[in-house]
Design a protein around this motif. Structure first.
Motif, short mmCIF file in Angstrom:
data_model
loop_
_atom_site.label_atom_id
_atom_site.label_comp_id
_atom_site.label_asym_id
_atom_site.label_seq_id
_atom_site.Cartn_x
_atom_site.Cartn_y
_atom_site.Cartn_z
N THR A 13 40.11 37.07 35.49
CA THR A 13 40.06 38.23 36.03
C THR A 13 41.48 38.58 36.54
O THR A 13 41.72 39.88 36.77
N HIS A 14 42.34 37.58 36.41
CA HIS A 14 43.89 37.82 36.80
C HIS A 14 44.86 36.98 36.20
O HIS A 14 44.73 35.91 36.66
N ALA A 15 45.37 37.48 35.15
CA ALA A 15 46.39 36.84 34.55
C ALA A 15 47.61 37.55 34.12
O ALA A 15 47.64 38.59 34.09
N HIS A 16 48.66 36.58 34.10
CA HIS A 16 50.07 37.48 33.72
C HIS A 16 50.55 36.50 32.46
O HIS A 16 51.52 35.76 32.52
N LEU A 17 49.93 37.01 31.40
CA LEU A 17 50.25 36.28 30.19
C LEU A 17 51.82 36.62 29.58
O LEU A 17 52.49 35.82 29.24
N GLY A 99 46.67 47.94 40.40
CA GLY A 99 47.17 47.01 41.38
C GLY A 99 47.88 45.88 40.55
O GLY A 99 47.82 45.80 39.18
N GLU A 100 48.59 44.74 40.45
CA GLU A 100 48.04 44.18 42.17
C GLU A 100 49.21 45.05 43.33
O GLU A 100 50.31 45.16 42.98
N THR A 101 48.38 45.31 44.13
CA THR A 101 49.14 45.97 45.48
C THR A 101 48.39 45.29 46.63
O THR A 101 47.62 44.33 46.24
N PHE A 161 40.01 41.07 46.49
CA PHE A 161 40.85 40.37 47.19
C PHE A 161 41.28 38.95 46.20
O PHE A 161 40.34 38.26 46.15
N HIS A 162 42.27 39.19 45.19
CA HIS A 162 42.62 38.24 44.35
C HIS A 162 42.98 37.08 45.01
O HIS A 162 43.79 37.09 46.00
N CYS A 163 42.90 35.83 44.23
CA CYS A 163 43.47 34.66 44.78
C CYS A 163 43.12 34.48 46.25
O CYS A 163 43.94 33.95 47.10
N THR A 211 42.84 32.83 36.96
CA THR A 211 44.10 31.82 36.89
C THR A 211 45.24 32.11 37.80
O THR A 211 45.80 31.30 38.45
N ASP A 212 45.44 33.35 37.67
CA ASP A 212 46.71 33.69 38.27
C ASP A 212 48.12 33.26 37.55
O ASP A 212 48.93 32.84 37.95
N CYS A 213 47.70 32.76 36.16
CA CYS A 213 48.70 32.16 35.53
C CYS A 213 49.98 33.02 35.16
O CYS A 213 49.97 34.30 35.22
ZN LIG Z 1 48.97 37.91 40.34
#
Ligand SMILES: [Zn+2]
Length: 265
Positions: A13-17, A99-101, A161-163, A211-213
């Motif tokens: 649900t939260h990746a930065h490919l 977001g992300e904000t 609330f991510h991560c 992952t927040d990869c």
């Molecule tokens: Zn992120």
């Protein structure tokens, strides 16, 4: 912890490919994760350029969605022009979040709280206009963030609330306000015992995984470049911490993901 042979379906649900290094390009990381059971992912915007890249990735790769936003560390780049640009990008196909904000205390020296708060308010207004959920980044700033969210009186689909790495009290501060909590590879870290202790208390329908990869690779890949294919390590540890069967837990989290983003996969 060694990986088991059972393939678990999972959603990042939260990746930065777009931030992956040249030796692990986005398409290759995506393909590898698909082979490992990836049901889909949301690529997260952190500035105008990466919001646009997220939309491009979502248009190109099946099972990829996008969000548009400006990271709190970049909050000083928010002007009326970039705000307008964000609103245009938010209307693009497959955009499922704003977001992300949020608020990042580690960044107060360079980007003061007032600047971050103004950007967050603009994102909240955009989330309202588009009826999309917020992707919230919170580093050591639950108090000012909760206060700001309360003053904005959000309703409907609120956000995540991510991560999440806060305390039990902070977890319930977010849950009681109607937010979801998303857990990253940090839950696998040796020094994250307190986070694993909180996990069984989180209602099963409010949990997302990410992952927040390329950041925060889970054990046993800690220190390496993170990628969506590593998410099952986090999934297994989270299921174990909750005393749940990993397959049942993975299906519950997939269902939460569908509900949260209002998507089907
Ligand atoms: Zn992120």
């Amino acid at each position: 912890m060694a990986s088991s042979d059972v393939v678990l379906p999972f959603f990042d649900t939260h990746a930065h490919l777009n931030l992956l290094p040249p030796e692990m390009p986005a398409d290759e990381a995506y393909r590898k994760a698909r082979e490992g059971g990836l049901a889909g992912l949301v690529n997260i915007g952190t500035r105008i350029a990466s919001s646009r890249e997220s939309i491009d990735l979502a248009a190109r790769l099946p099972g990829v969605w996008a969000t548009v936003g400006i990271h709190p560390s970049e909050a000083s780049t928010l002007t009326s022009a970039t705000r307008e640009e964000l609103a245009l990008l938010a209307a693009a196909p497959r955009v499922v979040g704003i977001g992300e904000t949020g608020i990042d205390r580690a960044d107060f020296e360079e980007t003061p709280l007032e600047v971050q708060a103004a950007s967050l308010r603009a994102h909240i207004a955009l989330a309202r206009e588009t009826d999309l959920p917020l992707i919230l980044h919170c580093r050591e700033a639950f108090e000012p963030l909760f206060a700001l969210l309360d003053s904005e009186r959000l309703s409907g689909r609120r956000g995540v609330f991510h991560c999440f790495t806060g305390s039990r009290e902070e977890a319930f501060g977010a849950l009681d306000r109607g937010f979801y909590l998303s857990f990253s590879g940090i839950v696998t870290f040796k020094n994250a015992a307190s986070l694993r202790e909180i996990l069984p208390e989180i209602p099963e329908d409010r949990i997302l995984l990410e992952t927040d990869c390329p950041y925060l690779a889970p054990v046993p890949y800690r220190g390496k470049t993170n990628q969506p294919a590593y998410l099952p390590e986090t999934l297994r540890v989270a299921a174990f911490a909750r005393g749940e069967d990993p397959t049942a837990f993975s299906h519950q989290v997939l269902q939460n993901t569908r509900t949260f983003f209002a998507i089907d996969f």
